[in-house]
Design a protein around this motif. Structure first.
Motif, short mmCIF file in Angstrom:
data_model
loop_
_atom_site.label_atom_id
_atom_site.label_comp_id
_atom_site.label_asym_id
_atom_site.label_seq_id
_atom_site.Cartn_x
_atom_site.Cartn_y
_atom_site.Cartn_z
N CYS A 113 -5.75 1.88 5.67
CA CYS A 113 -6.35 0.68 6.28
C CYS A 113 -5.71 0.41 7.65
O CYS A 113 -4.74 1.07 8.03
CB CYS A 113 -6.13 -0.52 5.37
N VAL A 167 -6.69 0.50 1.47
CA VAL A 167 -5.78 1.52 0.93
C VAL A 167 -4.54 1.62 1.81
O VAL A 167 -4.66 1.60 3.02
CB VAL A 167 -6.49 2.89 0.86
N HIS A 225 0.87 -1.18 0.00
CA HIS A 225 0.00 0.00 0.00
C HIS A 225 0.90 1.23 0.00
O HIS A 225 2.07 1.15 0.40
CB HIS A 225 -0.89 0.01 1.25
N MET A 235 -3.80 -2.02 8.72
CA MET A 235 -2.37 -2.40 8.67
C MET A 235 -1.49 -1.15 8.58
O MET A 235 -0.51 -1.01 9.32
CB MET A 235 -2.11 -3.30 7.46
N CYS A 236 -1.86 -0.24 7.68
CA CYS A 236 -1.05 0.98 7.49
C CYS A 236 -1.10 1.88 8.73
O CYS A 236 -0.09 2.43 9.15
CB CYS A 236 -1.53 1.74 6.27
ZN ZN Z 1 -3.07 0.13 3.88
#
Ligand code: ZN
Length: 312
Positions: free
Chosen positions: A248, A312, A216, A250-251
């Protein structure tokens, strides 16, 4: 909240809006506008019989009890009158654990004896967190112990931040333009900027080219910072991040761990965004770090459309 120095930019403290275009997005910790406190401090209560000693007791608590309880007790009025009796909170049971120890300290520092005061067996429960509004402060004051309303602590947070609007506008414009011409499946663009070190990285979503589902734009940006890191340390300390779409989970989590200071984004991603739309991951007490988030809500900069369920 007393603002010692007013921030030069326009801040709407009620709506948490800066310069009419940057909407503060609060972290999970600040979301509680609950009318009920969830955590309490147990505090000792002294009934002062000899009213001539009131000032002595107040001074005793101030000078002899470590002030590590500021969060919990800063809004508490130390003295209240109940049925004609003067009741005083010297500290919590976390600070001084036993009745004997507290009595010993009182005797040593105030010279008060058993006729002057009574250390009550019943403890007072004081809300650990500050009340979110003045009305709730009054309610809690009635239910637990009188509180002083010192204003919304978030006002101070907003006032203390620096807003370099020239820079903020410049990077928002840049990511917006790059996103508009980007041909990737997920057209998100992220800038990592460290003004102190004069560093700037522009990152795109690389999933189309690398086939790596984790690439991403935020992750690719962190990777660029890491590759150019001169020495060990927290990866993105002092970095500000400008990104087109709400990242998102994770990011958002990777940004927590890399210790960025602030993030600005343009467009919400309803189903997977994890700052405003879900989780508010930038401000969770149990995580080791937090960052500030603002969404651009003006009408000058836009982000290319993405599926609202895209990560994203
Ligand atoms: Zn992400």
């Amino acid at each position: 909240m007393v603002k010692k120095i007013h921030n030069p930019v326009k801040i709407d403290y009620v709506n948490c809006l800066v310069e009419d275009c940057l909407q503060q997005i609060k972290g999970a910790d600040s979301m509680t506008t609950s009318a009920q406190p969830h955590e309490f401090l147990s505090c000792w209560v002294i009934e002062i019989k000899n009213k001539a000693l009131v000032q002595k007791f107040v001074r005793f608590a101030k000078e002899n009890i470590p002030s590590n309880e500021l969060d919990g007790l800063q809004n508490v009025k130390k003295i209240k009158v109940e049925n004609g009796a003067l009741k005083f909170i010297p500290c919590s049971t976390d600070t001084i654990q036993t009745k004997e120890k507290l009595q010993e300290l009182i005797a040593e520092h105030t010279k008060a004896d058993a006729n002057d005061y009574l250390l009550l067996d019943q403890l007072a429960l004081i809300p650990k967190t500050s009340p979110p509004t003045k009305e709730i402060a009054l309610e809690w004051g009635k239910s637990y112990w009188p509180l002083t309303w010192r204003g919304n602590p978030n006002d101070q947070v907003l006032n203390d931040m620096e807003y370099d609007m020239v820079k903020i506008n410049k990077y928002l414009k840049e990511i917006s333009e790059l996103s508009a011409t980007c041909k990737n499946t997920v057209p998100s663009v992220t800038i990592f900027s460290n003004s102190r070190q004069n560093k700037l990285y522009v990152a795109y979503d690389e999933r189309d080219t690398t086939g790596n589902p984790l690439d991403h734009s935020v992750m690719c940006g962190i990777k660029q910072v890491a590759e150019n890191l001169p020495k060990d340390g927290y990866l993105c300390l002092d970095y500000e991040v400008f990104t087109t779409h709400e990242p998102c989970a994770m990011c958002c989590m990777a940004l927590v761990h890399s210790r960025i200071s602030r993030l600005f984004y343009i467009q919400d991603v309803k189903h997977t965004g994890s700052l405003k739309s879900n989780y508010h991951m930038h401000g969770i007490k149990s995580l080791n770090s937090k960052y500030h988030v603002f969404q651009y809500v003006g009408d000058k900069y836009h982000a290319a459309a993405v599926e609202q369920s895209a990560f994203v």
